[in-house]
Design a protein around this motif. Structure first.
Motif, short mmCIF file in Angstrom:
data_model
loop_
_atom_site.label_atom_id
_atom_site.label_comp_id
_atom_site.label_asym_id
_atom_site.label_seq_id
_atom_site.Cartn_x
_atom_site.Cartn_y
_atom_site.Cartn_z
N LYS A 184 14.82 -7.05 62.88
CA LYS A 184 14.32 -6.80 61.53
C LYS A 184 12.84 -7.15 61.43
N PHE A 185 12.44 -8.26 62.03
CA PHE A 185 11.04 -8.67 61.98
C PHE A 185 10.14 -7.65 62.68
N ILE A 186 10.54 -7.23 63.88
CA ILE A 186 9.73 -6.28 64.65
C ILE A 186 9.60 -4.96 63.90
N LEU A 187 10.71 -4.44 63.39
CA LEU A 187 10.69 -3.15 62.71
C LEU A 187 9.87 -3.20 61.42
N ARG A 188 10.05 -4.25 60.64
CA ARG A 188 9.34 -4.34 59.37
C ARG A 188 7.84 -4.55 59.58
N SER A 189 7.48 -5.39 60.52
CA SER A 189 6.05 -5.68 60.73
C SER A 189 5.30 -4.50 61.34
N THR A 190 6.01 -3.59 62.02
CA THR A 190 5.37 -2.42 62.62
C THR A 190 5.63 -1.14 61.81
N ARG A 249 12.94 2.33 64.44
CA ARG A 249 13.62 2.24 65.73
C ARG A 249 12.83 1.30 66.64
N LEU A 250 13.56 0.53 67.46
CA LEU A 250 12.92 -0.48 68.30
C LEU A 250 12.00 0.15 69.33
N LYS A 269 4.31 1.16 69.48
CA LYS A 269 3.16 0.85 68.62
C LYS A 269 2.50 -0.46 69.04
N LEU A 270 3.31 -1.46 69.37
CA LEU A 270 2.76 -2.75 69.80
C LEU A 270 1.97 -2.61 71.10
N ALA A 278 -3.09 -2.70 73.92
CA ALA A 278 -3.98 -2.01 74.87
C ALA A 278 -5.36 -1.78 74.29
N ILE A 279 -5.47 -1.61 72.98
CA ILE A 279 -6.76 -1.34 72.35
C ILE A 279 -7.52 -2.63 72.05
#
Length: 287
Positions: free
Chosen positions: A222-228, A232-233, A239-240, A245-246
């Motif tokens: 939930k944390f990963i999906l909401r913060s990004t 979908r994982l 995205k991360l 990389a940038i």
């Protein structure tokens, strides 16, 4: 039911669709009866004819009041069409011997129970007959579950590779036919804002799907999906990776002053934290 009644039913069926010339129309009606609301492409593929033939037949069925357009290119049986198929089922039922194995007359009232059972079949069983509806229900339902019951239409359309209109079309079908979602209008600064929410019935059916309960209790996911802002994982991790990389080369390129050291340290902790959270989120879905 006497012979005259059976002949009346046959006459009505033949007037509605000419048995000799309406083979494709019958196939479409039987397909919609089994699969539910479907698009032209789904119907054509399902009955094995080209789209032009399907469109021509659907137009005739609409003119007869047997089929109705739900939205854009999605069609379903009308109340009249369903009633007609019920009468056809009556004929199929009565083709069986009128006497039971013990020689007693068959109880015709049992057919009424059969029709009632078909009419009251719940959405959970009904949706299993249409793979497209089931697929979109699962994907939309998972996204809503992670997003406190709200459907993130824009994010879903990007990550599923379809238009927002397609997502909304399926939401309308899933809300009207299955009652799994509902549409509400909320007031905002720019005016009325349309939102889609998963219903209690939708949550109930979604919760029976294997693996869904793991997602519901996976706080890292939930944390990963909401913060990004993802649904979908795999897209969240993608995205991360792009962000890492940038930004990482930029931070270490300007790594000179004490302030840069602090920024680099914070960024390193940030990177490690999200990496470990992503791993825990992934492991949480595999247990």
């Amino acid at each position: 039911m006497g012979t005259n009644d059976l002949m009346d039913i046959l006459r009505e069926l033949d007037e509605s669709i000419d048995f000799a010339k309406g083979e494709i129309q019958w196939k479409i009606m039987l397909f919609l009866s089994e699969k539910g609301a479907s698009s032209i492409s789904e119907i054509s593929k399902g009955i094995g004819v080209n789209k032009k033939a399907s469109i021509d037949s659907i137009r005739k069925l609409i003119a007869k009041g047997l089929v109705e357009r739900i939205k854009y290119d999605i069609y379903d049986l009308s109340a009249t069409g369903r009633s007609l198929l019920e009468k056809l089922s009556t004929l199929s039922y009565l083709r069986e011997p009128l006497n039971g194995s013990n020689g007693n007359p068959k109880d015709i009232s049992s057919y009424s129970n059969f029709v009632q059972d078909r009419n009251t079949i719940d959405g959970e069983m009904d949706i299993m007959h249409n793979l497209n509806h089931y697929y979109y229900f699962v994907e939309i339902g998972k996204a809503a579950m992670i997003n406190d019951g709200k459907v993130p239409v824009t994010a879903l359309s990007k990550e599923l590779g379809v238009s927002k209109r397609t997502i909304i079309n399926y939401l309308e079908v899933l809300s009207v036919r299955y009652k799994f979602f509902k549409r509400i209008n909320r007031k905002s600064v720019s005016g009325l804002k349309v939102e889609w929410l998963i219903t209690d019935e939708g949550k109930k059916v979604l919760g029976k799907i294997p693996g869904i309960h793991k997602m519901r209790n996976n706080i890292f996911l939930k944390f990963i999906l909401r913060s990004t802002l993802s649904t979908r994982l795999d897209y969240a991790i993608f995205k991360l990776l792009i962000i890492f990389a940038i930004i990482s080369p930029i931070i270490f390129y300007f790594y000179k002053s004490p302030i840069d050291h602090i920024a680099a340290t914070i960024w390193l902790y940030f990177l490690v934290f999200y990496t470990l959270s992503s791993i825990m989120a992934f492991l949480g879905t595999r247990k």
